[in-house]
Design a protein around this motif. Structure first.
Motif, PDB file in Angstrom:
ATOM      1  N   UNK A  11     -11.103  -9.135  36.753  1.00 46.73           N
ATOM      2  CA  UNK A  11     -10.339  -8.497  36.744  1.00 46.73           C
ATOM      3  C   UNK A  11      -9.124  -9.610  36.283  1.00 46.73           C
ATOM      4  N   UNK A  12      -8.893 -10.523  37.153  1.00 46.81           N
ATOM      5  CA  UNK A  12      -7.574 -11.511  37.008  1.00 46.81           C
ATOM      6  C   UNK A  12      -7.876 -13.146  36.927  1.00 46.81           C
ATOM      7  N   UNK A  13      -8.997 -13.289  36.230  1.00 52.85           N
ATOM      8  CA  UNK A  13      -9.562 -14.457  35.715  1.00 52.85           C
ATOM      9  C   UNK A  13     -10.039 -14.340  34.952  1.00 52.85           C
ATOM     10  N   UNK A  14     -10.470 -13.328  33.416  1.00 48.79           N
ATOM     11  CA  UNK A  14     -10.931 -13.340  32.358  1.00 48.79           C
ATOM     12  C   UNK A  14      -9.880 -11.589  31.996  1.00 48.79           C
ATOM     13  N   UNK A  15      -9.034 -11.452  33.079  1.00 48.92           N
ATOM     14  CA  UNK A  15      -8.013 -10.359  32.366  1.00 48.92           C
ATOM     15  C   UNK A  15      -9.298  -9.546  31.819  1.00 48.92           C
ATOM     16  N   UNK A  16     -10.345  -8.921  32.079  1.00 51.93           N
ATOM     17  CA  UNK A  16     -10.678  -7.363  31.635  1.00 51.93           C
ATOM     18  C   UNK A  16     -10.531  -5.642  32.746  1.00 51.93           C
ATOM     19  N   UNK A  17     -10.285  -5.147  32.097  1.00 49.35           N
ATOM     20  CA  UNK A  17      -9.801  -3.592  33.049  1.00 49.35           C
ATOM     21  C   UNK A  17     -11.002  -3.355  32.712  1.00 49.35           C
ATOM     22  N   UNK A  18     -11.078  -1.936  33.978  1.00 51.33           N
ATOM     23  CA  UNK A  18     -12.865  -1.348  33.814  1.00 51.33           C
ATOM     24  C   UNK A  18     -12.183  -0.286  33.042  1.00 51.33           C
ATOM     25  N   UNK A  19     -12.623   0.724  32.549  1.00 49.37           N
ATOM     26  CA  UNK A  19     -12.539   1.749  31.701  1.00 49.37           C
ATOM     27  C   UNK A  19     -12.485   2.464  31.720  1.00 49.37           C
ATOM     28  N   UNK A  20     -12.673   3.313  33.427  1.00 45.41           N
ATOM     29  CA  UNK A  20     -11.746   4.112  34.252  1.00 45.41           C
ATOM     30  C   UNK A  20     -10.586   3.782  35.095  1.00 45.41           C
ATOM     31  N   UNK A  21      -9.646   4.949  34.516  1.00 45.63           N
ATOM     32  CA  UNK A  21      -8.278   4.498  35.253  1.00 45.63           C
ATOM     33  C   UNK A  21      -8.067   4.338  37.232  1.00 45.63           C
ATOM     34  N   UNK A  22      -7.200   4.407  37.815  1.00 45.29           N
ATOM     35  CA  UNK A  22      -7.380   3.703  38.917  1.00 45.29           C
ATOM     36  C   UNK A  22      -5.984   4.995  39.472  1.00 45.29           C
ATOM     37  N   UNK A  23      -6.501   6.006  40.066  1.00 45.72           N
ATOM     38  CA  UNK A  23      -5.506   7.115  40.030  1.00 45.72           C
ATOM     39  C   UNK A  23      -4.428   7.162  41.190  1.00 45.72           C
TER      40      UNK A  23
END
Length: 135
Positions: A20-32
């Motif tokens: 998340x913080x180094x590669x900038x990738x996000x989950x496909x699922x939103x954090x509700x």
């Protein structure tokens, strides 16, 4: 890199932090829970801009609608719908608390009351910054 409460908490899982913080990738699922917080903040910010409850609730609802719940599983979808049902009550309690107790209003710095406190510090030659919610 900007240090935030989220990034510090994420460090307990090194791979999640890296993704998340180094590669900038996000989950496909939103954090509700994150999106619910964004909706509440939109409503509270509208309150401090002087808007009435209906307009503030509209701002909160519009922010919540930005969350794409399509990929959510049944459990998270049900939880999201439950949270949306108590959003108006949560905002109503906030409005009532500050409307009738103006002395309790949050600190100001040359302007309207702040709902967040931004901080900065130097740590061994590294500039750290962050935001702390005052809600």
């Amino acid at each position: 890199m900007r240090l935030s409460a989220s990034s510090i908490m994420a460090f307990s899982c090194k791979e999640y932090f890296r993704q998340k913080f180094l590669l900038g990738r996000e989950s496909l699922y939103p954090n509700i829970h994150f999106w619910f917080g964004k909706a509440v903040h939109a409503g509270v910010a509208a309150f401090w801009r002087g808007l009435d409850f209906g307009l503030a609730f509209g701002a909160a609802t519009r922010k919540a609608q930005e969350c794409d719940i399509t990929p959510l599983g049944v459990g998270d979808r049900q939880k999201w719908l439950e949270m949306m049902q108590y959003l108006p009550d949560l905002l109503a309690v906030y409005f009532a608390h500050f409307k009738h107790r103006p002395a309790v209003a949050l600190r100001t710095v040359d302007g309207p009351p702040m709902i967040e406190h931004r901080w900065e510090m130097d740590w061994h030659g590294h500039q750290l910054t962050g935001v702390i919610d005052l809600l």
